[in-house]
Design a protein around this motif. Structure first.
Motif, mmCIF file in Angstrom:
data_model
loop_
_atom_site.group_PDB
_atom_site.id
_atom_site.type_symbol
_atom_site.label_atom_id
_atom_site.label_comp_id
_atom_site.label_asym_id
_atom_site.label_seq_id
_atom_site.Cartn_x
_atom_site.Cartn_y
_atom_site.Cartn_z
ATOM 1 N N THR A 63 -13.234 -47.563 -67.616
ATOM 2 C CA THR A 63 -12.047 -48.106 -68.264
ATOM 3 C C THR A 63 -11.737 -49.495 -67.724
ATOM 4 O OG1 THR A 63 -11.128 -45.874 -68.473
ATOM 5 C CG2 THR A 63 -9.617 -47.722 -68.773
ATOM 6 N N HIS A 64 -11.725 -50.481 -68.617
ATOM 7 C CA HIS A 64 -11.384 -51.850 -68.251
ATOM 8 C C HIS A 64 -10.025 -52.209 -68.829
ATOM 9 C CE1 HIS A 64 -15.860 -51.912 -68.061
ATOM 10 N NE2 HIS A 64 -15.660 -52.749 -67.052
ATOM 11 N N MET A 65 -9.210 -52.910 -68.050
ATOM 12 C CA MET A 65 -7.903 -53.373 -68.519
ATOM 13 C C MET A 65 -7.914 -54.876 -68.781
ATOM 14 S SD MET A 65 -6.021 -50.671 -68.676
ATOM 15 C CE MET A 65 -4.339 -51.296 -68.737
ATOM 16 N N ASN A 66 -9.085 -55.472 -68.653
ATOM 17 C CA ASN A 66 -9.215 -56.917 -68.761
ATOM 18 C C ASN A 66 -10.273 -57.232 -69.799
ATOM 19 O OD1 ASN A 66 -10.444 -59.646 -67.889
ATOM 20 N ND2 ASN A 66 -8.604 -59.545 -66.626
ATOM 21 N N LYS A 67 -10.198 -58.401 -70.405
ATOM 22 C CA LYS A 67 -11.186 -58.777 -71.412
ATOM 23 C C LYS A 67 -12.580 -58.927 -70.818
ATOM 24 C CE LYS A 67 -10.428 -63.778 -71.020
ATOM 25 N NZ LYS A 67 -10.109 -65.034 -71.743
ATOM 26 N N LEU A 68 -12.647 -59.183 -69.493
ATOM 27 C CA LEU A 68 -13.947 -59.318 -68.841
ATOM 28 C C LEU A 68 -14.534 -57.949 -68.545
ATOM 29 C CD1 LEU A 68 -13.220 -62.225 -66.323
ATOM 30 C CD2 LEU A 68 -14.495 -62.348 -68.466
ATOM 31 N N LYS A 69 -15.699 -57.671 -69.088
ATOM 32 C CA LYS A 69 -16.368 -56.394 -68.854
ATOM 33 C C LYS A 69 -17.337 -56.549 -67.683
ATOM 34 C CE LYS A 69 -14.111 -54.990 -72.420
ATOM 35 N NZ LYS A 69 -12.872 -54.203 -72.236
ATOM 36 N N ASP A 70 -18.283 -55.653 -67.579
ATOM 37 C CA ASP A 70 -19.207 -55.676 -66.445
ATOM 38 C C ASP A 70 -20.155 -56.868 -66.508
ATOM 39 O OD1 ASP A 70 -18.009 -53.402 -65.600
ATOM 40 O OD2 ASP A 70 -19.753 -52.093 -65.815
ATOM 41 N N MET A 71 -20.250 -57.589 -65.402
ATOM 42 C CA MET A 71 -21.153 -58.726 -65.276
ATOM 43 C C MET A 71 -22.002 -58.540 -64.025
ATOM 44 S SD MET A 71 -18.429 -61.825 -66.073
ATOM 45 C CE MET A 71 -19.697 -63.087 -66.374
ATOM 46 N N TRP A 72 -23.156 -59.196 -63.995
ATOM 47 C CA TRP A 72 -23.952 -59.190 -62.768
ATOM 48 C C TRP A 72 -23.215 -60.003 -61.699
ATOM 49 C CZ3 TRP A 72 -26.803 -59.094 -67.402
ATOM 50 C CH2 TRP A 72 -27.737 -58.040 -67.499
ATOM 51 N N LEU A 73 -23.182 -59.479 -60.475
ATOM 52 C CA LEU A 73 -22.363 -60.067 -59.416
ATOM 53 C C LEU A 73 -23.201 -60.604 -58.254
ATOM 54 C CD1 LEU A 73 -19.698 -57.207 -59.222
ATOM 55 C CD2 LEU A 73 -19.569 -59.328 -60.560
ATOM 56 N N HIS A 74 -22.719 -61.709 -57.707
ATOM 57 C CA HIS A 74 -23.318 -62.334 -56.526
ATOM 58 C C HIS A 74 -22.150 -62.751 -55.642
ATOM 59 C CE1 HIS A 74 -26.450 -64.711 -54.376
ATOM 60 N NE2 HIS A 74 -25.445 -65.529 -54.130
ATOM 61 N N CYS A 75 -22.060 -62.193 -54.437
ATOM 62 C CA CYS A 75 -20.818 -62.266 -53.666
ATOM 63 C C CYS A 75 -20.962 -62.945 -52.293
ATOM 64 C CB CYS A 75 -20.267 -60.859 -53.473
ATOM 65 S SG CYS A 75 -20.212 -59.887 -55.008
ATOM 66 N N TRP A 76 -19.891 -63.671 -51.909
ATOM 67 C CA TRP A 76 -19.837 -64.392 -50.644
ATOM 68 C C TRP A 76 -18.500 -64.131 -49.938
ATOM 69 C CZ3 TRP A 76 -23.462 -68.500 -49.211
ATOM 70 C CH2 TRP A 76 -24.513 -68.673 -50.126
ATOM 71 N N PHE A 77 -18.410 -64.575 -48.692
ATOM 72 C CA PHE A 77 -17.191 -64.523 -47.899
ATOM 73 C C PHE A 77 -16.619 -65.935 -47.846
ATOM 74 C CE2 PHE A 77 -14.657 -64.799 -44.101
ATOM 75 C CZ PHE A 77 -14.178 -63.526 -43.825
ATOM 76 N N ALA A 78 -15.341 -66.108 -48.216
ATOM 77 C CA ALA A 78 -14.712 -67.429 -48.218
ATOM 78 C C ALA A 78 -14.102 -67.727 -46.849
ATOM 79 C CB ALA A 78 -13.632 -67.496 -49.289
ATOM 80 N N LEU A 79 -14.556 -68.821 -46.247
ATOM 81 C CA LEU A 79 -14.070 -69.234 -44.928
ATOM 82 C C LEU A 79 -13.008 -70.325 -45.069
ATOM 83 C CD1 LEU A 79 -17.420 -69.453 -42.946
ATOM 84 C CD2 LEU A 79 -15.453 -68.113 -42.225
ATOM 85 N N ASP A 80 -11.825 -70.059 -44.541
ATOM 86 C CA ASP A 80 -10.744 -71.040 -44.533
ATOM 87 C C ASP A 80 -10.384 -71.392 -43.092
ATOM 88 O OD1 ASP A 80 -10.246 -71.195 -47.349
ATOM 89 O OD2 ASP A 80 -9.310 -69.223 -47.227
ATOM 90 N N PHE A 81 -10.019 -72.642 -42.885
ATOM 91 C CA PHE A 81 -9.574 -73.071 -41.564
ATOM 92 C C PHE A 81 -8.248 -72.376 -41.268
ATOM 93 C CE2 PHE A 81 -7.917 -75.654 -38.213
ATOM 94 C CZ PHE A 81 -9.020 -76.222 -37.585
ATOM 95 N N PRO A 82 -8.148 -71.599 -40.182
ATOM 96 C CA PRO A 82 -6.915 -70.866 -39.877
ATOM 97 C C PRO A 82 -5.768 -71.798 -39.496
ATOM 98 C CG PRO A 82 -8.498 -70.629 -38.095
ATOM 99 C CD PRO A 82 -9.228 -71.321 -39.206
ATOM 100 N N GLU A 83 -4.586 -71.439 -39.945
ATOM 101 C CA GLU A 83 -3.402 -72.261 -39.734
ATOM 102 C C GLU A 83 -2.733 -72.004 -38.386
ATOM 103 O OE1 GLU A 83 0.104 -71.484 -42.270
ATOM 104 O OE2 GLU A 83 -0.072 -73.583 -42.854
ATOM 105 N N ASN A 84 -2.921 -70.794 -37.839
ATOM 106 C CA ASN A 84 -2.287 -70.438 -36.577
ATOM 107 C C ASN A 84 -3.118 -69.365 -35.871
ATOM 108 O OD1 ASN A 84 -1.577 -67.911 -37.865
ATOM 109 N ND2 ASN A 84 0.118 -69.011 -38.836
ATOM 110 N N ASN A 85 -2.676 -68.964 -34.710
ATOM 111 C CA ASN A 85 -3.419 -67.981 -33.919
ATOM 112 C C ASN A 85 -3.548 -66.642 -34.632
ATOM 113 O OD1 ASN A 85 -3.857 -69.764 -31.834
ATOM 114 N ND2 ASN A 85 -2.101 -69.076 -30.620
#
Length: 233
Positions: free
Chosen positions: A80-102
């Motif tokens: 069951t999909h609730m979005n217009k986007l159905k199943d797509m082939w996926l390629h995934c990464w981890f997003a690295l952001d500069f931390p703002e504080n400790n």
């Protein structure tokens, strides 16, 4: 520390050979169904890219589907999909952001440690400055639908879709590419190849450090062999 800033993307591998394939230009994508059927911690997601997925093969509790009051029998898979986007082939990464504080620094380190334990310690690093070119190269490999961007996370299953996962996966800080459209029960991967490779854009198992500009004290370090932080006190 300065305000948050996008550093780049990291993709982790247990096998170094798979990392080398990516650098050589092999762009490997899996279907949502592969993750729905995968029981591995962090990798598997029963409802990847959809609001709900019923699979008899997983031993899921049976569902009842009626059309005009008549129950359909013999159901083995319902997605069951609730979005217009159905199943797509996926390629995934981890997003690295500069931390703002400790606090953010500690959270980043803990999230990375968990992802490394689940996916592997070898990693490719794509600096933020190269993301546009990398995206253009990947997009040139096929003519079908193409999506990319950060994944959001929600406790509301009606939000779950290609671009939103369940809240427990938020530690993965995912940035994903979606290509084409695959069958909702397909587990056949999509393997594309960029002829000239990505070696000029990607770094293999680099040493990433965040340090104090004046004292030189290392606040954060990520490499194949270690991941740690030492918050500025």
């Amino acid at each position: 520390m300065s305000k948050p800033k996008f550093i780049g993307l990291a993709k982790f591998f247990r096998e170094e050979s798979f990392l080398d394939f990516l650098i050589d230009g092999v762009f490997h994508c899996n279907t949502p169904e592969k993750y729905r059927l995968d029981g591995s911690e962090g990798i598997g997601d029963l409802h990847e890219s959809c609001m709900h997925a019923y699979r008899a093969a997983r031993g899921d509790k049976p569902v009842v589907l009626k059309i005009n009051g008549k129950e359909l029998e013999g159901l083995t898979a319902v997605t069951t999909h609730m979005n217009k986007l159905k199943d797509m082939w996926l390629h995934c990464w981890f997003a690295l952001d500069f931390p703002e504080n400790n606090e953010q620094l500690l959270a980043l380190t803990e999230d990375l440690k968990r992802v490394r334990s689940e996916f592997g310690e070898n990693f490719a690093f794509l600096p933020s400055a190269h993301l546009r070119e990398f995206t253009n190269r990947v997009k040139s490999l096929q003519d079908g639908q193409f999506e990319r961007g950060r994944v959001s996370y929600s406790e509301n299953r009606e939000d779950w879709s290609l671009g939103c996962k369940a809240e427990p996966y938020a530690y993965q800080r995912e940035y994903r590419f979606g290509l084409g459209q695959c069958g909702h029960t397909s587990i056949e991967p999509l393997v594309l190849r960029y002829e000239h490779g990505f070696a000029d854009l990607l770094q293999k198992n680099p040493h990433i450090k965040i340090s104090d500009k004046e004292s030189g004290a290392v606040w954060f370090k990520l490499s194949k062999d270690e991941c740690y932080c030492c918050p500025d006190s």
